[in-house]
Scaffold this active site. Structure first.
Site: not given
Length: 483
Positions: A52, A57-58, A60, A462
């Site tokens: 890399e 981690g790139g 993102c 709810h």
């Protein structure tokens, strides 16, 4: 250490005599799917290396999805301050401290970097910071930060080099030194007037965020509608949202030339329907699409072919044209979402184990993180009509969802397409607060092949937003005409 620095490959390094190091798997590019592949195969005892050039981690966790949503959340908080009186929180004024906004984002990124490093350490996968390129079939050379090189050979190789922001051939654009999403997320000032070229996901998310911080924002798009491929009710909703929040949009426009410099003063001259218009702003952001990172990495030497758009050619198993070489994520033409890259990893993982996992007919969710969000999965109305698929349309405004009233977030709608001859859900779209979370329940039903009645008759807590699926699927459907 924080974000890893870029590495440039010296051209004067002699490497012909270097020995080749053997690995079971070599990965070029550390995107999310690639990272999961590295950790998974290394944990199984295989020798794995990830090459890399910049970000562990790139993109993102460093410069894309997670940092941008961090900034979007800060902008959302700012919007609540402006609406304070509505909630009984009285304040005369407040200030946006962009260095603090940026530092909150940086702190998150640093924590993610540490987590990634620890996972590499625990699994035994080797992370190599450097600029990698193929020098032959399944053989790569890496130039390290100190200028030395290594040569690696993999029994299998995965390419995951991703994409980058595209730059249009507009006179003066390069000289203007515009922002991309990377620089926009590092701003330490609120732009006085931000001009955005491009009305896609990146442009719209950042436009709203910067507007909420206090910028005047103008979005320029070449199409007649924002997100023009979406259904008309979606694009109309986005247009109304931007008008309400004071964001200017200029549609059907082509930028002719640009002068000045982003960060000080920039002038944009455009053509809109034959009429010339001039905009003057302080900052310029280009968000006009993506371009694959396939140049100058020796793919031809590896026997890896590209398609006519410059993406790596792959088959349904994500095999390239070179034996033993796979491609995953955006560089392989995969839809540009991290969650799809994760599934690409699963496809390659299974196929390397002898399976026959393919990418065909995947059910891919889409989410635009404006506020309210846009989330959809399966067929849109536009796609159903183009494919001549008959459907029943269920649709309600968010005002029908009681939880939305407690949040004072009743903007938008929910809609679903259901088959005519069966009760299966063909598609779902939510333009609503936390739409992505609502969509997940519908996606689960679609994966399981459940009829829409299962969601209609479910006992939901709810008040929750997902409870809105009961009035949605209890409403009277219409039968849109199919031409």
């Amino acid at each position: 250490m924080g974000l890893l620095e870029n590495i440039e490959s010296p051209s004067n390094i002699a490497t012909n005599s270097l020995p080749s190091e053997g690995y079971d798997l070599v990965i070029l590019g550390d995107g999310t799917g690639a990272t999961l592949a590295a950790w998974t195969f290394a944990a199984q005892g295989q020798r794995v290396a990830v090459i890399e050039r910049k970000y562990i981690g790139g993109s993102c966790p460093n410069i894309a999805c997670l940092p941008s949503k961090n900034i979007v959340q800060s902008a959302r908080v700012a919007s609540y301050f402006r609406r304070g009186k509505e909630f009984g929180a009285m304040t005369d004024s407040f200030d946006i401290d962009m260095p603090t906004v940026r530092n909150r984002k940086r702190s998150m990124v640093l924590g993610l970097n540490d987590m990634y490093r620890e996972n590499f350490r625990q699994t035994g996968a080797e992370f190599i910071l450097g600029a990698g390129r193929f020098i032959g079939p399944r053989a790569l050379e890496v130039t390290l930060p100190d200028g030395t090189t290594r040569r690696l050979h993999g029994t299998n190789v995965i390419v995951s080099t991703g994409t980058r922001a595209a730059s249009e051939p507009i006179p003066g654009l390069s000289d203007a030194q515009p922002l991309t999403h990377i620089e926009a997320l590092e701003l330490d000032v609120v732009p006085g007037h931000l001009i955005v070229i491009g009305g896609g996901y990146v442009g719209l998310e950042l436009s709203q965020a910067m507007s909420r911080f206090g910028s005047k924002v103008t979005v320029i798009d070449r199409n007649d509608r924002l997100l023009h491929l979406e259904d008309e009710d979606v694009t109309s909703g986005l247009a109304s949202l931007f008008t309400y929040e004071g964001i200017d949009t200029i549609l059907n426009a082509k930028v002719k030339h640009i002068s000045g410099r982003s960060g000080t003063a920039v002038t944009v001259v455009l053509d809109q329907g034959g009429r010339e218009k001039t905009l003057v702003g302080t900052h310029l952001l280009v968000a006009a699409g993506r371009r694959p990172n396939t140049e100058n990495i020796g793919l031809d030497l590896a026997g890896v072919e590209l398609n006519d758009r410059g993406y790596i050619k792959v088959n349904g198993r994500l095999e390239t044209t070179a034996p033993g070489v796979w491609a995953i994520g955006e560089v392989a033409g995969t839809p540009q979402f991290t969650h799809v890259s994760v599934d690409d990893f699963r496809v390659v993982r299974d196929n390397l184990a002898g399976g026959n996992h393919v990418t065909t007919w995947r059910l891919i969710p889409y989410t635009l993180f404006t506020d309210p969000e846009l989330a959809r999965i399966g067929l849109t109305e536009k796609e159903a009509k183009e494919q001549n698929i008959a459907y029943r349309l269920f649709k309600i405004p968010m005002e029908r969802v009681l939880r939305a009233h407690t949040l004072s977030e009743t903007r938008g709608f929910l809609k679903a397409l259901v088959g005519i001859d069966n009760d299966l859900i063909l598609g779902f779209t939510a333009f609503a607060v936390d739409a992505g979370e609502i969509m997940a329940s519908v996606q689960t039903a679609m994966i399981a092949g459940l009829p829409y009645t299962a969601l209609r008759d479910a006992i939901w807590a709810h008040p929750t937003l997902v409870e809105g699926l009961t009035p949605l699927f209890s409403s009277e459907p219409t039968l849109p005409a199919i031409s």
